[in-house]
Design a protein around this motif. Structure first.
Motif, PDB file in Angstrom:
ATOM      1  N   GLU A  11      -0.503   6.377  -8.173  1.00  0.00           N
ATOM      2  CA  GLU A  11      -1.103   7.710  -8.252  1.00  0.00           C
ATOM      3  C   GLU A  11      -0.151   8.795  -7.776  1.00  0.00           C
ATOM      4  OE1 GLU A  11      -4.691   7.327  -6.000  1.00  0.00           O
ATOM      5  OE2 GLU A  11      -5.713   6.173  -7.572  1.00  0.00           O
ATOM      6  N   GLY A  12       1.138   8.573  -8.018  1.00  0.00           N
ATOM      7  CA  GLY A  12       2.104   9.611  -7.682  1.00  0.00           C
ATOM      8  C   GLY A  12       2.506   9.593  -6.220  1.00  0.00           C
ATOM      9  N   ARG A  13       3.090  10.674  -5.788  1.00  0.00           N
ATOM     10  CA  ARG A  13       3.673  10.791  -4.457  1.00  0.00           C
ATOM     11  C   ARG A  13       2.624  10.617  -3.361  1.00  0.00           C
ATOM     12  NH1 ARG A  13       8.411  12.762  -2.565  1.00  0.00           N
ATOM     13  NH2 ARG A  13       8.430  13.499  -0.407  1.00  0.00           N
ATOM     14  N   ARG A  14       2.999   9.865  -2.317  1.00  0.00           N
ATOM     15  CA  ARG A  14       2.162   9.694  -1.124  1.00  0.00           C
ATOM     16  C   ARG A  14       2.864  10.348   0.066  1.00  0.00           C
ATOM     17  NH1 ARG A  14      -1.892   5.779  -1.916  1.00  0.00           N
ATOM     18  NH2 ARG A  14      -2.153   5.608  -4.170  1.00  0.00           N
ATOM     19  N   ASP A  15       2.101  10.552   1.112  1.00  0.00           N
ATOM     20  CA  ASP A  15       2.679  11.088   2.339  1.00  0.00           C
ATOM     21  C   ASP A  15       3.701  10.087   2.872  1.00  0.00           C
ATOM     22  OD1 ASP A  15       2.383  13.085   4.714  1.00  0.00           O
ATOM     23  OD2 ASP A  15       2.288  11.086   5.605  1.00  0.00           O
ATOM     24  N   CYS A  45      11.051   9.678  -3.873  1.00  0.00           N
ATOM     25  CA  CYS A  45       9.954  10.185  -4.695  1.00  0.00           C
ATOM     26  C   CYS A  45       8.592   9.953  -4.039  1.00  0.00           C
ATOM     27  CB  CYS A  45       9.977   9.540  -6.077  1.00  0.00           C
ATOM     28  SG  CYS A  45       9.856   7.733  -6.039  1.00  0.00           S
ATOM     29  N   GLY A  46       8.565   9.234  -2.912  1.00  0.00           N
ATOM     30  CA  GLY A  46       7.332   9.028  -2.178  1.00  0.00           C
ATOM     31  C   GLY A  46       6.348   8.086  -2.836  1.00  0.00           C
ATOM     32  N   THR A  47       6.846   7.165  -3.684  1.00  0.00           N
ATOM     33  CA  THR A  47       5.931   6.256  -4.373  1.00  0.00           C
ATOM     34  C   THR A  47       6.155   4.786  -4.016  1.00  0.00           C
ATOM     35  OG1 THR A  47       7.421   6.070  -6.277  1.00  0.00           O
ATOM     36  CG2 THR A  47       5.742   7.810  -6.354  1.00  0.00           C
ATOM     37  N   VAL A  48       7.248   4.468  -3.320  1.00  0.00           N
ATOM     38  CA  VAL A  48       7.587   3.064  -3.045  1.00  0.00           C
ATOM     39  C   VAL A  48       7.945   2.901  -1.577  1.00  0.00           C
ATOM     40  CG1 VAL A  48       9.146   1.136  -3.568  1.00  0.00           C
ATOM     41  CG2 VAL A  48       8.417   2.686  -5.396  1.00  0.00           C
ATOM     42  N   MET A  49       7.412   1.849  -0.964  1.00  0.00           N
ATOM     43  CA  MET A  49       7.809   1.451   0.388  1.00  0.00           C
ATOM     44  C   MET A  49       8.152  -0.031   0.364  1.00  0.00           C
ATOM     45  SD  MET A  49       6.823  -0.382   3.262  1.00  0.00           S
ATOM     46  CE  MET A  49       5.049  -0.554   3.154  1.00  0.00           C
ATOM     47  N   LEU A  50       9.290  -0.386   0.926  1.00  0.00           N
ATOM     48  CA  LEU A  50       9.697  -1.780   1.087  1.00  0.00           C
ATOM     49  C   LEU A  50      10.058  -2.017   2.545  1.00  0.00           C
ATOM     50  CD1 LEU A  50      12.185  -2.161  -1.940  1.00  0.00           C
ATOM     51  CD2 LEU A  50       9.738  -2.686  -1.921  1.00  0.00           C
ATOM     52  N   CYS A  51       9.689  -3.196   3.060  1.00  0.00           N
ATOM     53  CA  CYS A  51      10.039  -3.521   4.439  1.00  0.00           C
ATOM     54  C   CYS A  51      10.258  -5.014   4.577  1.00  0.00           C
ATOM     55  CB  CYS A  51       8.967  -3.033   5.406  1.00  0.00           C
ATOM     56  SG  CYS A  51       7.333  -3.755   5.144  1.00  0.00           S
ATOM     57  N   ALA A  52      10.902  -5.423   5.663  1.00  0.00           N
ATOM     58  CA  ALA A  52      11.228  -6.833   5.855  1.00  0.00           C
ATOM     59  C   ALA A  52      11.455  -7.141   7.319  1.00  0.00           C
ATOM     60  CB  ALA A  52      12.482  -7.204   5.046  1.00  0.00           C
ATOM     61  N   PHE A 154      -4.207  -5.283  -5.714  1.00  0.00           N
ATOM     62  CA  PHE A 154      -4.308  -3.924  -6.226  1.00  0.00           C
ATOM     63  C   PHE A 154      -5.317  -3.187  -5.364  1.00  0.00           C
ATOM     64  CE2 PHE A 154      -2.957  -6.517  -9.833  1.00  0.00           C
ATOM     65  CZ  PHE A 154      -1.846  -5.807 -10.266  1.00  0.00           C
ATOM     66  N   THR A 155      -4.865  -2.163  -4.664  1.00  0.00           N
ATOM     67  CA  THR A 155      -5.725  -1.491  -3.695  1.00  0.00           C
ATOM     68  C   THR A 155      -5.203  -0.099  -3.392  1.00  0.00           C
ATOM     69  OG1 THR A 155      -6.654  -1.655  -1.454  1.00  0.00           O
ATOM     70  CG2 THR A 155      -4.438  -2.475  -1.756  1.00  0.00           C
ATOM     71  N   HIS A 156      -6.073   0.783  -2.984  1.00  0.00           N
ATOM     72  CA  HIS A 156      -5.703   2.116  -2.520  1.00  0.00           C
ATOM     73  C   HIS A 156      -4.823   2.835  -3.546  1.00  0.00           C
ATOM     74  CE1 HIS A 156      -5.908   4.848   0.844  1.00  0.00           C
ATOM     75  NE2 HIS A 156      -4.624   5.099   0.763  1.00  0.00           N
ATOM     76  N   GLY A 157      -5.146   2.647  -4.820  1.00  0.00           N
ATOM     77  CA  GLY A 157      -4.399   3.322  -5.872  1.00  0.00           C
ATOM     78  C   GLY A 157      -2.981   2.819  -6.030  1.00  0.00           C
ATOM     79  N   GLY A 158      -2.758   1.549  -5.752  1.00  0.00           N
ATOM     80  CA  GLY A 158      -1.414   1.014  -5.885  1.00  0.00           C
ATOM     81  C   GLY A 158      -1.389  -0.486  -5.745  1.00  0.00           C
ATOM     82  N   LEU A 159      -0.205  -1.027  -5.570  1.00  0.00           N
ATOM     83  CA  LEU A 159       0.014  -2.457  -5.418  1.00  0.00           C
ATOM     84  C   LEU A 159       0.573  -2.725  -4.026  1.00  0.00           C
ATOM     85  CD1 LEU A 159       0.228  -5.311  -6.876  1.00  0.00           C
ATOM     86  CD2 LEU A 159       2.628  -4.738  -7.180  1.00  0.00           C
ATOM     87  N   LEU A 160      -0.103  -3.571  -3.276  1.00  0.00           N
ATOM     88  CA  LEU A 160       0.310  -3.961  -1.936  1.00  0.00           C
ATOM     89  C   LEU A 160       0.758  -5.410  -2.001  1.00  0.00           C
ATOM     90  CD1 LEU A 160       0.143  -2.708   1.049  1.00  0.00           C
ATOM     91  CD2 LEU A 160      -1.948  -4.069   1.275  1.00  0.00           C
ATOM     92  N   PHE A 161       1.893  -5.766  -1.384  1.00  0.00           N
ATOM     93  CA  PHE A 161       2.366  -7.150  -1.443  1.00  0.00           C
ATOM     94  C   PHE A 161       2.974  -7.559  -0.111  1.00  0.00           C
ATOM     95  CE2 PHE A 161       6.056  -4.634  -2.684  1.00  0.00           C
ATOM     96  CZ  PHE A 161       7.111  -5.237  -2.007  1.00  0.00           C
ATOM     97  N   ALA A 162       3.017  -8.876   0.120  1.00  0.00           N
ATOM     98  CA  ALA A 162       3.562  -9.396   1.369  1.00  0.00           C
ATOM     99  C   ALA A 162       3.786 -10.891   1.252  1.00  0.00           C
ATOM    100  CB  ALA A 162       2.630  -9.104   2.549  1.00  0.00           C
ATOM    101  N   SER A 163       4.560 -11.432   2.198  1.00  0.00           N
ATOM    102  CA  SER A 163       4.850 -12.864   2.228  1.00  0.00           C
ATOM    103  C   SER A 163       3.656 -13.691   2.674  1.00  0.00           C
ATOM    104  CB  SER A 163       6.035 -13.153   3.167  1.00  0.00           C
ATOM    105  OG  SER A 163       7.226 -12.598   2.668  1.00  0.00           O
TER     106      SER A 163
END
Length: 614
Positions: A11-15, A45-52, A154-163
């Motif tokens: 859904e576009g840019r997030r905070d 662009c405020g649309t992607v977060m990656l962490c590890a 699929f949640t909160h207007g996006g895709l959430l993923f984890a190990s």
């Protein structure tokens, strides 16, 4: 072994502060998977977060930290697992800054526009996520065998993923719900329920050899590798050469190493090959006490192998008190009930291995699925030699599980009735999901079809269990036999060469011939053993008391007296662990940040049937 997680907005840019905080929450929730974590990557662009979280096995300097970006700043990657190399080597795209495998993988995905072309030749175990900042695409990928897991929702207007699914729940963005039909189905099948569904409603698992391309708001799932069956004779020399290459690739490590040494063919050959390669290794074997199950002579065979190989051996004891204490705890790590008992053994072994300062563990998981089980008893079809038009749908859906585990079947059937679940619908789904992978390989051989089913379903169940228990103690388990070259040999080889099937013939005969000089005669002649049912009545009473204390799962009524009298260790362990797991989910519904291990509050079912109890 590391942990990866992230979020892609549809859904576009997030905070950006919200995305960064989400990343910190997820890295905190999987801190046990690595030694530390860097700040999350949040796209401009405020649309992607990656962490590890990173468990550094090779190049333990900060240069190998994640998320990792290529020199041009185009691709950002997070990586869980270990990639040993490529079967299609190519010159590096830029001068390597590290010796860690994450940068090697980053070069592979930067080199190829097509994810399948980048992933197919990789040799190793991995779960990956990368963001192409030029195209906006995010790709999630899982290794060829599913050694490393990757879950998404699929949640909160996006895709959430984890190990781990628990990491998704800790965000508060995924509601911990249990679908009663899925619960009954996976309980009914027990040790063969691996597919893209999970025990949690709305949480999916990426499948082995698949990648998910995310072009918001569209997603596309693709299989990048398939086994090509054939009937070309394979000799012991060819198998041995592939095994030696697999061992050599996995021998590289900058941290202390250990091995599970049960005294069977797979673990003994692995330790012997590592020892010959000059790798310092310690062996570990589990000893069951108080009649709680397990292969009783593992210790004797392991001791003989360790003595011959000159490696130290640690015997790890598991008694009924320690086992019972684990029953309410392990479901909060596995995010499911206990179905087998092997979970207890693995947890105890890995805890001892980690306490001794080891980080990498070698195991033989996968050898049976590729080279054993020749009698057909583990295949989904009643008779693997029968014509395909009589391959036994009725037996698979109505008799197989009832015949093998009649008390278990009666318990699950009673639970289904009380939860308002139609068992006919469940057994129809059993057939549908089994046949998906049974028919998922181009061959007329029912044996090869059955082996493909084992590889794609049962082995994935084992891999998920191994990952969850080893990650609890920040360990990396390396299964030597889950190697692409070995798998391709196994599916090229005519099945009758692996084991003649004649009375008195050797289980995994062809593999034993290939590894003969690595195995003592006693190991070569040792029959295949599983986990015998526990016999100590005190253990049964202990688990029954535990189950009674935790309360009936889903708020079900008391068990009928005649059924209760029949329950054994497996059924009581299943009931107690289900209640503990549901209580943990109930806590998470109240406070996702809670780290409690169990609660007596029943969790709500997603859509209970007419007789369901919330």
């Amino acid at each position: 072994m590391c942990g990866i997680a992230g979020f892609v907005s549809f859904e576009g840019r997030r905070d950006t502060d919200w995305l960064a905080a989400l990343g910190r929450t997820m890295t905190d929730a999987m801190a046990h998977r690595g030694e530390g974590a860097c700040a999350p990557y949040v796209s401009a662009c405020g649309t992607v977060m990656l962490c590890a979280t990173r468990l550094a096995i090779r190049d333990r300097t900060e240069a190998g930290d994640q998320p990792m970006t290529d020199p041009a700043g185009r691709v950002v990657l997070v990586h869980n697992g270990e990639v040993y190399g490529s079967r299609s080597p190519a010159p590096p795209l830029w001068p390597r800054r590290t010796t860690c495998d994450t940068e090697f993988v980053l070069q592979q995905v930067c080199r190829e526009a097509d994810p399948a072309t980048a992933l197919r030749p990789l040799s190793g175990m991995f779960a990956l996520a990368w963001h192409d900042t030029w195209t906006g695409r995010v790709v999630l990928a899982r290794d060829h065998f599913g050694v490393k897991p990757l879950f998404y929702a699929f949640t909160h207007g996006g895709l959430l993923f984890a190990s781990e699914p628990g990491v998704l729940l800790r965000t508060g963005l995924v509601t911990p719900e249990v679908d009663p039909q899925e619960y009954v189905l996976r309980s009914w099948i027990r040790m063969d329920a691996a597919d893209d569904r999970t025990w949690l409603r709305g949480v999916k698992a990426l499948q082995p050899a698949e990648y998910l391309a995310v072009d918001p708001p569209r997603t596309h799932r693709h299989r990048y590798w398939r086994l090509e069956p054939d009937d070309v004779p394979v000799g012991p020399e060819e198998i041995r050469a592939a095994f030696d290459r697999a061992v050599a690739e996995r021998a590289v490590s900058d941290v202390p190493r250990a091995a599970v040494l049960s005294g069977g063919v797979d673990s003994t050959a692995t330790v012997a090959a590592l020892t010959r390669a000059g790798v310092p290794i310690e062996g570990y074997v589990l000893r069951y006490q108080n009649g709680i199950g397990g292969s009783g002579d593992d210790v004797a065979h392991a001791a003989e192998a360790a003595d011959r190989l000159g490696v130290p051996l640690t015997v790890c004891d598991l008694d009924r008190h320690a086992a019972a204490d684990l029953v309410p705890i392990l479901p909060t790590r596995l995010m499911r009930p206990l179905l087998h008992g092997a979970e207890l053994a693995m947890h105890q072994l890995y805890r001892t291995i980690a306490d001794d300062g080891n980080v990498v563990v070698y195991s033989g998981h996968g050898a049976d699925e590729l080279w054993g089980y020749q009698a057909g008893g583990y295949f989904p079809i009643v008779d693997p030699f029968a014509p395909t038009y009589i391959h036994g749908r009725h037996y698979l859906t109505h008799q197989l599980y009832s015949d093998e585990r009649p008390v278990w079947a009666r318990l699950v059937t009673w639970m289904a009735r009380e939860l308002g679940v139609d068992m006919t619908a469940v057994t129809d789904l059993v057939w549908e999901r089994t046949m998906d992978e049974y028919r998922g390989i181009k061959t007329a051989s029912p044996l090869k079809r059955g082996r493909h089913h084992l590889l794609r379903r049962f082995l994935v169940y084992v891999n998920d269990m191994v990952d969850a228990t080893s990650a609890t103690f920040t360990l990396e388990d390396r299964p030597v036999f889950q190697d692409v070259a070995l798998a391709e040999l196994a599916f090229r080889c005519p099945e009758h060469l692996k084991d003649s099937g004649e009375p008195g013939s050797s289980h995994k005969g062809l593999l034993k011939e290939a590894l003969a000089d690595l195995l003592p005669d006693s190991v070569r002649s040792r029959p295949k053993q599983g986990f015998p049912s526990p016999t100590d009545p005190r253990y049964v009473r202990q688990l029954a008391d535990l189950a009674d204390g935790l309360g009936a799962p889903f708020g079900l009524p008391p068990l009928p007296a005649d059924l209760r009298a029949e329950l054994g260790v497996g059924e009581w362990m299943f009931l107690a662990s289900t209640s503990a797991w549901l209580g943990h989910l109930a806590e998470l519904r109240t406070d996702p940040r809670s780290h409690g291990e169990q609660s007596r509050t029943p969790v709500a079912l997603a859509h209970p049937g007419p007789r369901g109890r919330p």
